[in-house]
Write a protein that holds these residues in place. Sequence first.
Motif, PDB file in Angstrom:
ATOM      1  N   THR A   1       5.923  10.573  -5.866  1.00 37.94           N
ATOM      2  CA  THR A   1       7.338  10.399  -6.173  1.00 37.94           C
ATOM      3  C   THR A   1       7.740   8.935  -6.289  1.00 37.94           C
ATOM      4  OG1 THR A   1       8.000  10.428  -3.841  1.00 37.94           O
ATOM      5  CG2 THR A   1       7.895  12.552  -4.993  1.00 37.94           C
ATOM      6  N   ILE A   2       6.939   8.016  -5.753  1.00 38.07           N
ATOM      7  CA  ILE A   2       7.247   6.592  -5.848  1.00 38.07           C
ATOM      8  C   ILE A   2       6.780   6.070  -7.198  1.00 38.07           C
ATOM      9  CG2 ILE A   2       6.870   4.315  -4.866  1.00 38.07           C
ATOM     10  CD1 ILE A   2       8.516   6.156  -3.102  1.00 38.07           C
ATOM     11  N   VAL A   3       7.693   5.480  -7.964  1.00 33.11           N
ATOM     12  CA  VAL A   3       7.341   4.991  -9.295  1.00 33.11           C
ATOM     13  C   VAL A   3       7.341   3.469  -9.383  1.00 33.11           C
ATOM     14  CG1 VAL A   3       8.092   7.078 -10.460  1.00 33.11           C
ATOM     15  CG2 VAL A   3       9.740   5.243 -10.062  1.00 33.11           C
ATOM     16  N   ALA A   4       7.970   2.778  -8.416  1.00 31.99           N
ATOM     17  CA  ALA A   4       7.977   1.323  -8.424  1.00 31.99           C
ATOM     18  C   ALA A   4       8.394   0.813  -7.053  1.00 31.99           C
ATOM     19  CB  ALA A   4       8.933   0.787  -9.484  1.00 31.99           C
ATOM     20  N   ALA A   5       8.028  -0.428  -6.752  1.00 30.66           N
ATOM     21  CA  ALA A   5       8.428  -1.041  -5.481  1.00 30.66           C
ATOM     22  C   ALA A   5       8.328  -2.552  -5.598  1.00 30.66           C
ATOM     23  CB  ALA A   5       7.572  -0.538  -4.328  1.00 30.66           C
TER      24      ALA A   5
ATOM     25  N   LEU B   1       0.828  -1.196   0.000  1.00 30.26           N
ATOM     26  CA  LEU B   1       0.000   0.000   0.000  1.00 30.26           C
ATOM     27  C   LEU B   1       0.865   1.249   0.000  1.00 30.26           C
ATOM     28  CD1 LEU B   1      -2.588  -1.118   2.696  1.00 30.26           C
ATOM     29  CD2 LEU B   1      -2.775  -1.334   0.219  1.00 30.26           C
ATOM     30  N   PHE B   2       0.485   2.231  -0.816  1.00 33.64           N
ATOM     31  CA  PHE B   2       1.181   3.506  -0.844  1.00 33.64           C
ATOM     32  C   PHE B   2       0.157   4.620  -0.714  1.00 33.64           C
ATOM     33  CE2 PHE B   2       4.010   0.650  -3.096  1.00 33.64           C
ATOM     34  CZ  PHE B   2       5.235   0.966  -2.551  1.00 33.64           C
ATOM     35  N   ARG B   3       0.562   5.715  -0.087  1.00 29.57           N
ATOM     36  CA  ARG B   3      -0.326   6.857   0.030  1.00 29.57           C
ATOM     37  C   ARG B   3      -0.627   7.394  -1.360  1.00 29.57           C
ATOM     38  NH1 ARG B   3       3.764   8.046   3.376  1.00 29.57           N
ATOM     39  NH2 ARG B   3       4.391   9.815   2.085  1.00 29.57           N
ATOM     40  N   SER B   4      -1.897   7.650  -1.636  1.00 26.70           N
ATOM     41  CA  SER B   4      -2.293   8.096  -2.967  1.00 26.70           C
ATOM     42  C   SER B   4      -1.682   9.434  -3.331  1.00 26.70           C
ATOM     43  CB  SER B   4      -3.824   8.186  -3.046  1.00 26.70           C
ATOM     44  OG  SER B   4      -4.310   9.093  -2.068  1.00 26.70           O
ATOM     45  N   GLU B   5      -1.353  10.254  -2.314  1.00 22.74           N
ATOM     46  CA  GLU B   5      -0.797  11.576  -2.614  1.00 22.74           C
ATOM     47  C   GLU B   5       0.709  11.537  -2.868  1.00 22.74           C
ATOM     48  OE1 GLU B   5      -0.746  11.188   1.930  1.00 22.74           O
ATOM     49  OE2 GLU B   5      -2.028  10.631   0.250  1.00 22.74           O
ATOM     50  N   ASP B   6       1.329  10.394  -2.632  1.00 24.40           N
ATOM     51  CA  ASP B   6       2.772  10.291  -2.832  1.00 24.40           C
ATOM     52  C   ASP B   6       3.048   9.997  -4.296  1.00 24.40           C
ATOM     53  OD1 ASP B   6       5.446   9.862  -2.791  1.00 24.40           O
ATOM     54  OD2 ASP B   6       5.447   8.477  -1.115  1.00 24.40           O
TER      55      ASP B   6
ATOM     56  N   ALA C   1      11.513   0.592  -2.515  1.00 23.82           N
ATOM     57  CA  ALA C   1      10.796   1.474  -3.435  1.00 23.82           C
ATOM     58  C   ALA C   1      11.765   2.351  -4.213  1.00 23.82           C
ATOM     59  CB  ALA C   1       9.802   2.355  -2.670  1.00 23.82           C
ATOM     60  N   ILE C   2      11.375   2.710  -5.420  1.00 27.53           N
ATOM     61  CA  ILE C   2      12.143   3.599  -6.283  1.00 27.53           C
ATOM     62  C   ILE C   2      11.461   4.957  -6.301  1.00 27.53           C
ATOM     63  CG2 ILE C   2      13.092   3.984  -8.580  1.00 27.53           C
ATOM     64  CD1 ILE C   2      14.210   1.536  -7.092  1.00 27.53           C
ATOM     65  N   GLU C   3      12.201   5.971  -5.915  1.00 28.61           N
ATOM     66  CA  GLU C   3      11.663   7.326  -5.844  1.00 28.61           C
ATOM     67  C   GLU C   3      12.340   8.195  -6.900  1.00 28.61           C
ATOM     68  OE1 GLU C   3      10.793  10.506  -2.285  1.00 28.61           O
ATOM     69  OE2 GLU C   3      12.767   9.579  -2.352  1.00 28.61           O
ATOM     70  N   LYS C   4      11.549   8.903  -7.668  1.00 22.95           N
ATOM     71  CA  LYS C   4      12.131   9.770  -8.695  1.00 22.95           C
ATOM     72  C   LYS C   4      12.609  11.081  -8.074  1.00 22.95           C
ATOM     73  CE  LYS C   4       7.501  11.286 -10.131  1.00 22.95           C
ATOM     74  NZ  LYS C   4       6.515  11.289 -11.224  1.00 22.95           N
TER      75      LYS C   4
ATOM     76  N   LYS D   1       4.363   2.356 -11.974  1.00 21.49           N
ATOM     77  CA  LYS D   1       3.541   3.180 -12.847  1.00 21.49           C
ATOM     78  C   LYS D   1       4.410   3.667 -13.996  1.00 21.49           C
ATOM     79  CE  LYS D   1       4.092   7.555 -10.308  1.00 21.49           C
ATOM     80  NZ  LYS D   1       3.378   8.648  -9.624  1.00 21.49           N
ATOM     81  N   SER D   2       3.781   3.914 -15.135  1.00 20.61           N
ATOM     82  CA  SER D   2       4.507   4.378 -16.310  1.00 20.61           C
ATOM     83  C   SER D   2       4.474   5.897 -16.364  1.00 20.61           C
ATOM     84  CB  SER D   2       3.862   3.807 -17.575  1.00 20.61           C
ATOM     85  OG  SER D   2       2.677   4.533 -17.886  1.00 20.61           O
ATOM     86  N   PRO D   3       5.288   6.503 -17.243  1.00 16.93           N
ATOM     87  CA  PRO D   3       5.243   7.969 -17.378  1.00 16.93           C
ATOM     88  C   PRO D   3       3.915   8.476 -17.938  1.00 16.93           C
ATOM     89  CG  PRO D   3       7.258   7.072 -18.316  1.00 16.93           C
ATOM     90  CD  PRO D   3       6.347   5.919 -18.057  1.00 16.93           C
TER      91      PRO D   3
END
Length: 358
Positions: free
Chosen positions: A9-13, A2-7, A285-288, A259-261
Motif C-alpha cells: 500500500t505504500i507508494v512513496a516516502a 526500509l519497508f516491509r516487502s509485503e506492504d 509515507a504515502i499510502e494508497k 514506485k510507479s503503477p
Amino acid sequence: MLFRSEDQTIVAAINSDFFDTNSNSTMGNLMLDGRLLSTSVGSDAFASFNIGTNGLPYIAYLNAPKNEFSNGTYTKQISYFNKPYLAYNRTIYYDNVFNKKSYGNTLGVDIVEILVVDDVIKEIRRKGEPFVLPENGYVMASVGKDIAEMIANYKVGDQVSIKYDVNFRFTDLSIGGGAQIVKGGKIVPTFSHDIAGRHPRSGVGISKDRRELIMVTVDGRTQSFRGVTQKELANLLIGLGAHDAINLDGGGSTQMVAKSPWNTKISTLNYPSDQVERRMYTALAIEKVLSETPELRTIKIDMTSGDLLVGSDMRVTIQASDSNYNPLTVDASQVAWSVSGVKGVFEAGRFVPQTVGK
C-alpha cells in the motif's frame, strides 16, 4: 529507508525529522492516527507537518504543548511524551511504543514511577525495578523536585486521565521538520532553523487548496550535484505549486523512494550523498486507498524509438494499471491497433511503416 516487502500500500516516502544522535530521539512531534507517540524537544526553531482530524494538512510550530496528567483533584503538566530526557525536575510519560520497559532504577538516580493500567494507578515505585510497559496503560516517571509533588498528590487506586493539548486533540498526524520556508505562497523572510550553504535537501509543500502534497528531494555534496540553499529549496517548492512548505532534515538523510503503477517494487529515486541509504528515525509515507473492486484506470504504450525507417519494424508494447495503481495483465488478443499520420501494419506486437510521415 526500509519497508516491509509485503506492504503493497505504500507508494512513496520521504525522510522527515531531524534527530538527536546522542539520545536516539527525534527533535519534533510524532503523531499517527490521532495517537501522540512523542513530543517535541521544545525548541521553537522546529516546525511540524501536520494533518488535522478534518483531513487537511498544515504546517505549525507545536513545541510547547500543555499535556496534563490528572486524578480530578490535582493536575500535573507532562514534560515530554516518550523522550529520554529524564533529568532536572521533570515528569515524562512512557508507553510501549518504543520500549518494553520503563527506566526504574537503571538510571542510578532518585526516581518515582507511577504505573497506570486502564486509567487507574496500580502501583507506585521509588527507585524500584523497571515496570513492563502495558498494552493498555503507561508509566509516569518523575525526577528532581517533581518526586515530592507526585508522591503527595497521587496514590494507588486513583482514577486518572491524560488531557491532551488542544492542538493534539484536533490532529491526526504530526511529524517534525525544520523551519517553515514558505508561507502564503511567499518565502519566509527569516528562517527559524537556518542551515546555511548548499546541501542535499528534503522538503514538503502544500498546495493553496490543501488538496495536494508536494514532496521534493535535491541531491548534493557530489561532483554532479552541489545541492541548494533553503531559499533555493523554497523557490523550487513555490514553482511546483506550494503555498506553504517546510524544510526537512537534509544532508545524508535526504532520501526519497517511490514506485510507479507499472511495477510493484519500491526503489530509491535520488542519490544519497553518503553513497548508501541511511536508516531513518521517521519518514513521511504515502499510502494508497484500496478499492475492493478495482477497474482499469490507465493504459501506457511504449515504442522502442520515436524514429524508424519505412519498411523497418519496431516493437510496440502496452501496459495497464487499475484504480489501485497495480499492474494489470493485458490480453494481446483483445487489443486492436491503429495508427494515424502514416500508413503501416501491426504484426505480432511490431509496427512496420509503409509511408513517410509523423
